[in-house]
Design a protein around this motif. Sequence first.
Motif, PDB file in Angstrom:
ATOM      1  N   GLY A   1       0.809  -1.216   0.000  1.00 25.61           N
ATOM      2  CA  GLY A   1       0.000   0.000   0.000  1.00 25.61           C
ATOM      3  C   GLY A   1       0.837   1.258   0.000  1.00 25.61           C
ATOM      4  O   GLY A   1       0.581   2.201  -0.769  1.00 25.61           O
TER       5      GLY A   1
ATOM      6  N   VAL B   1      -5.184  -3.918  -1.123  1.00 26.21           N
ATOM      7  CA  VAL B   1      -4.609  -3.708   0.205  1.00 26.21           C
ATOM      8  C   VAL B   1      -5.711  -3.416   1.221  1.00 26.21           C
ATOM      9  O   VAL B   1      -5.679  -3.911   2.348  1.00 26.21           O
ATOM     10  CB  VAL B   1      -3.587  -2.555   0.166  1.00 26.21           C
ATOM     11  N   SER B   2      -6.688  -2.616   0.830  1.00 26.30           N
ATOM     12  CA  SER B   2      -7.786  -2.284   1.738  1.00 26.30           C
ATOM     13  C   SER B   2      -8.578  -3.531   2.134  1.00 26.30           C
ATOM     14  O   SER B   2      -8.900  -3.727   3.309  1.00 26.30           O
ATOM     15  CB  SER B   2      -8.712  -1.265   1.071  1.00 26.30           C
TER      16      SER B   2
ATOM     17  N   ALA C   1      -2.846   2.089  -9.505  1.00 29.93           N
ATOM     18  CA  ALA C   1      -2.800   2.337  -8.062  1.00 29.93           C
ATOM     19  C   ALA C   1      -4.146   2.035  -7.421  1.00 29.93           C
ATOM     20  O   ALA C   1      -4.201   1.546  -6.284  1.00 29.93           O
ATOM     21  CB  ALA C   1      -2.391   3.783  -7.787  1.00 29.93           C
TER      22      ALA C   1
ATOM     23  N   PHE D   1      -7.647   6.147  -0.470  1.00 35.44           N
ATOM     24  CA  PHE D   1      -6.662   6.428  -1.519  1.00 35.44           C
ATOM     25  C   PHE D   1      -7.068   5.760  -2.832  1.00 35.44           C
ATOM     26  O   PHE D   1      -6.926   6.344  -3.910  1.00 35.44           O
ATOM     27  CB  PHE D   1      -5.272   5.940  -1.095  1.00 35.44           C
ATOM     28  N   ALA D   2      -7.567   4.524  -2.748  1.00 35.57           N
ATOM     29  CA  ALA D   2      -7.978   3.817  -3.959  1.00 35.57           C
ATOM     30  C   ALA D   2      -9.082   4.575  -4.694  1.00 35.57           C
ATOM     31  O   ALA D   2      -9.036   4.736  -5.920  1.00 35.57           O
ATOM     32  CB  ALA D   2      -8.453   2.405  -3.598  1.00 35.57           C
TER      33      ALA D   2
ATOM     34  N   GLN E   1      -4.368  -0.632  -4.367  1.00 36.41           N
ATOM     35  CA  GLN E   1      -4.760  -0.150  -3.042  1.00 36.41           C
ATOM     36  C   GLN E   1      -6.127  -0.677  -2.623  1.00 36.41           C
ATOM     37  O   GLN E   1      -6.387  -0.827  -1.426  1.00 36.41           O
ATOM     38  CB  GLN E   1      -4.709   1.372  -3.003  1.00 36.41           C
TER      39      GLN E   1
ATOM     40  N   TRP F   1      -7.568   7.714  -6.354  1.00 37.19           N
ATOM     41  CA  TRP F   1      -6.808   7.409  -7.566  1.00 37.19           C
ATOM     42  C   TRP F   1      -7.751   7.082  -8.719  1.00 37.19           C
ATOM     43  O   TRP F   1      -7.502   7.481  -9.865  1.00 37.19           O
ATOM     44  CB  TRP F   1      -5.865   6.237  -7.332  1.00 37.19           C
TER      45      TRP F   1
ATOM     46  N   MET G   1      -6.427   3.105   3.021  1.00 34.60           N
ATOM     47  CA  MET G   1      -6.081   2.568   1.707  1.00 34.60           C
ATOM     48  C   MET G   1      -7.291   2.545   0.775  1.00 34.60           C
ATOM     49  O   MET G   1      -7.164   2.784  -0.425  1.00 34.60           O
ATOM     50  CB  MET G   1      -5.492   1.162   1.858  1.00 34.60           C
TER      51      MET G   1
ATOM     52  N   THR H   1       2.683   1.782  -3.305  1.00 32.66           N
ATOM     53  CA  THR H   1       1.756   2.280  -4.322  1.00 32.66           C
ATOM     54  C   THR H   1       1.505   3.770  -4.158  1.00 32.66           C
ATOM     55  O   THR H   1       1.469   4.516  -5.143  1.00 32.66           O
ATOM     56  CB  THR H   1       0.428   1.505  -4.243  1.00 32.66           C
ATOM     57  N   VAL H   2       1.325   4.220  -2.906  1.00 34.66           N
ATOM     58  CA  VAL H   2       1.173   5.654  -2.656  1.00 34.66           C
ATOM     59  C   VAL H   2       2.402   6.412  -3.130  1.00 34.66           C
ATOM     60  O   VAL H   2       2.300   7.470  -3.785  1.00 34.66           O
ATOM     61  CB  VAL H   2       0.930   5.918  -1.154  1.00 34.66           C
TER      62      VAL H   2
END
Length: 254
Positions: A57, A98-99, A91, A117-118, A95, A121, A114, A60-61
């Motif tokens: 994660g 990851v979440s 991304a 953020f996903a 993410q 993106w 996460m 990727t950020v």
Amino acid sequence: MLAATSEDERLRGPDPAAAGTETPTGTDPVAGAGAEPDVHTMTRITLRPIASPMPLGFFTVAISSVVTSSLQLGLIDSANRQAVALTVFSAFVLQLLVSILAFGARDVIAATLMGGFAGAWLANGLVTSADAHGGAQVLGVLNLVFTVFAALMASVARPKKVLWLLLLIAVPRYFVAGVHGLSGVAWLGHVAGALGMLLGAVAMYAAYALMLEELRGREALWIGRSGHVRDAMHGRLADQLSRLEQQAGVRRTL
């Protein structure tokens, strides 16, 4: 003596075994008498250890922040905006994964961050690649709202110092990016790009530190855990499972 025995038997009532009757199979005589069954001895909760998804994660950020910040700083020509958008779309996929894994690991802070953020993106990539009308202003509003989201996340993430530091950089980065999108002032884009590069550097460090910790089984670089977060890493198994019956997935309602 025989008469007394018969009188006692009469007062107790007939013996089911003597009368040729049997207790139904699977029936607990104690529970049948009105006692509550012991649910703790009847219940099994299975936990499945997984590898930490957080290095992925944070990496990727870092990568996505550097790519988008390079566009804002002019290191990538503005004519290549769609290529940047398609790069950022990957991304979103990583993410989101990851979440989902973080939710399975019972870390609501990491999972929510996460996932946020996903979504950011994905919106950024779709609007930029489609070159939608008014896209800069819409993304400006999105970045301002994401600023509030990052600030709220920072308020609860302080026991995770490296994550908290990343969020402290994310708040001004997305705020400046939001104002830039609404106003169109060029130098604000450069400031947002510079903050994005700093965000990428901190995220890269966090990813590397967490990955080393997973590989070595101990903290190799500073991560800065404190309070209940440190206890979760260094405490006993019994500490990990305390109040498990009140956690999401075990209790009846969220």
